[in-house]
Design a protein around this motif. Structure first.
Motif, PDB file in Angstrom:
ATOM      1  N   ASN A 175       0.215  -1.035  -9.922  1.00 52.92           N
ATOM      2  CA  ASN A 175       1.558  -1.573 -10.151  1.00 52.92           C
ATOM      3  C   ASN A 175       2.398  -1.417  -8.895  1.00 52.92           C
ATOM      4  OD1 ASN A 175       4.333  -1.827 -11.056  1.00 52.92           O
ATOM      5  ND2 ASN A 175       3.437  -1.905 -13.094  1.00 52.92           N
ATOM      6  N   GLN A 176       2.908  -2.549  -8.367  1.00 52.77           N
ATOM      7  CA  GLN A 176       3.632  -2.511  -7.095  1.00 52.77           C
ATOM      8  C   GLN A 176       5.043  -3.067  -7.226  1.00 52.77           C
ATOM      9  OE1 GLN A 176       2.578  -1.110  -4.108  1.00 52.77           O
ATOM     10  NE2 GLN A 176       1.191  -0.252  -5.595  1.00 52.77           N
ATOM     11  N   SER A 197       3.729   5.578  -0.701  1.00 54.08           N
ATOM     12  CA  SER A 197       4.113   4.558  -1.664  1.00 54.08           C
ATOM     13  C   SER A 197       3.219   4.610  -2.898  1.00 54.08           C
ATOM     14  CB  SER A 197       4.007   3.170  -1.026  1.00 54.08           C
ATOM     15  OG  SER A 197       2.649   2.860  -0.784  1.00 54.08           O
ATOM     16  N   THR A 198       3.526   3.758  -3.868  1.00 52.41           N
ATOM     17  CA  THR A 198       2.688   3.640  -5.061  1.00 52.41           C
ATOM     18  C   THR A 198       1.257   3.292  -4.675  1.00 52.41           C
ATOM     19  OG1 THR A 198       4.610   2.890  -6.316  1.00 52.41           O
ATOM     20  CG2 THR A 198       2.463   2.465  -7.283  1.00 52.41           C
ATOM     21  N   TRP A 243      -2.161   5.432  -5.828  1.00 51.21           N
ATOM     22  CA  TRP A 243      -3.228   4.891  -6.670  1.00 51.21           C
ATOM     23  C   TRP A 243      -4.465   4.560  -5.849  1.00 51.21           C
ATOM     24  CZ3 TRP A 243      -3.764   5.862 -11.381  1.00 51.21           C
ATOM     25  CH2 TRP A 243      -2.684   5.924 -12.262  1.00 51.21           C
ATOM     26  N   PHE A 286       2.411   4.390 -16.898  1.00 46.33           N
ATOM     27  CA  PHE A 286       2.775   3.849 -15.588  1.00 46.33           C
ATOM     28  C   PHE A 286       3.197   5.006 -14.685  1.00 46.33           C
ATOM     29  CE2 PHE A 286       3.647   0.699 -18.755  1.00 46.33           C
ATOM     30  CZ  PHE A 286       3.416  -0.541 -18.189  1.00 46.33           C
ATOM     31  N   LYS A 300       4.848   5.259 -10.760  1.00 43.09           N
ATOM     32  CA  LYS A 300       5.306   4.528  -9.575  1.00 43.09           C
ATOM     33  C   LYS A 300       6.068   5.463  -8.649  1.00 43.09           C
ATOM     34  CE  LYS A 300       6.186   0.401 -12.372  1.00 43.09           C
ATOM     35  NZ  LYS A 300       7.227  -0.571 -12.771  1.00 43.09           N
TER      36      LYS A 300
END
Length: 340
Positions: free
Chosen positions: A184-185, A210-211, A215, A291, A293
């Motif tokens: 998920n970006q 960052s995300t 991940w 989720f 993020k």
């Protein structure tokens, strides 16, 4: 007597020359449909004889063969003086539309700074100019960025990954099946974002972590090991009209099998499940979603993370904003905030 004869003779010769046929082919063509008198007349009084006039019923200049100049773009400026005959423009700008050289939506004619991006102002001397010294702001942001990058050099971001995964609240994942959104970006990272009074090219995003960094394959494996659930991996695509796409290729070495995911409208989508419970089903309609993020990097090695827990029909969800800080060579939770 000689004077009178000479005058008459001059008049006759003048009349003869007045009726002289300049274009025999055009005259013959005219005579097929009209009398000699009509062909030699000037019906629209524009100084061009009927047989030579391409618009004999409408007065027009000689340069356009007796026709009025057209206005193809309908902007009220005739094509012979319209510098942009195919574009609707302004009379004051010779038939061309006013330009906006710097792209700030303020037309150059009203823009006090036409070469620089700016903002609207009631003051005509400031209209279209920047409200702040963006160059100075940019230089200051670069100093902050270098400081930020220097602070981040010796930070153990693998330790942050462990901390985030260990903090997953299993009590909020009540169903046997969990969909993990591992691509998920939605957000990018930045130290301070941007100044909205400055143009876009002064943005200074700084995705140190960052995300995307969180991940990776290691995070996927760690979450699989942590959760005593049947796990399905998916991507939540951002943007209007987009939705969930389930991983259809194996991303773990553990045993997996194909399943059908049923959404709230009972639509089926193919996916792969990694079963860890004996009661795993071929069709799944009850599940939780998870989720994770990375929202923001900040000075003093602070990272803000969003963790969202949801169920299949979205009737239940809990969102947490957690701020971690790297202190004494380890990551510490300094704030946990639940959002409604």
């Amino acid at each position: 007597m000689k004077i009178i004869v000479s005058a008459v003779l001059f008049f006759v010769i003048s009349c003869f020359h007045t009726q002289e046929i300049k274009d025999q082919d055009a005259f013959k063509k005219c005579r097929k449909e009209n009398s000699r008198k009509i062909c030699l007349s000037d019906k629209d009084a524009d100084g061009i004889l009927f047989y030579l006039d391409q618009c004999p019923e409408t007065s027009g200049p000689v340069e356009n063969h007796g026709c009025p100049w057209p206005d193809k773009d309908g902007d009220g400026v005739r094509d012979n003086i319209d510098l942009c005959p195919d574009l609707i423009g302004e009379v004051e700008n010779n038939g061309c539309p006013w330009s906006d050289f710097d792209g700030d939506s303020i037309l150059d004619k009203d823009d006090a700074c036409p070469a620089d991006f700016g903002y609207a102002s009631d003051d005509p001397h400031k209209n279209g100019c920047m409200k702040q010294d963006c160059k100075k702001l940019y230089e200051e942001s670069m100093i902050r960025l270098k400081k930020f990058q220097e602070e981040s050099k010796l930070v153990d971001y693998n330790g942050l990954q462990d901390k985030i995964i260990n903090d997953i609240n299993l009590k909020l994942l009540k169903e046997d099946n969990v969909i993990i959104f591992n691509k998920n970006q939605m957000f990018t990272c930045g130290t301070t974002g941007r100044d909205y009074y400055c143009p876009a090219y002064y943005d200074y995003e700084t995705p140190v972590y960052s995300t995307n960094d969180f991940w990776n394959d290691i995070a996927v494996a760690k979450i699989y090991d942590k959760l005593p659930k049947n796990i399905i991996f998916a991507t939540n695509n951002e943007g209007e009209g987009s939705g969930i796409e389930y991983e259809k290729d194996r991303i773990l070495n553990e045993v997996s099998k194909p399943v059908k995911i049923l959404d709230r409208y009972n639509n089926e989508k193919e996916a792969i499940v990694y079963p860890k419970l004996k009661n795993s089903q071929v069709k799944i309609n009850q599940y939780n979603s998870l989720f994770i993020k990375i929202l923001k990097n900040d000075f003093e090695n602070k990272i803000k993370v969003m963790v969202l827990y949801k169920n299949a029909d979205n009737s239940y969800s809990e969102k947490y904003l957690i701020t971690y800080q790297y202190i004494g060579n380890q990551w510490t939770t300094i704030e946990t905030k639940k959002e409604n």
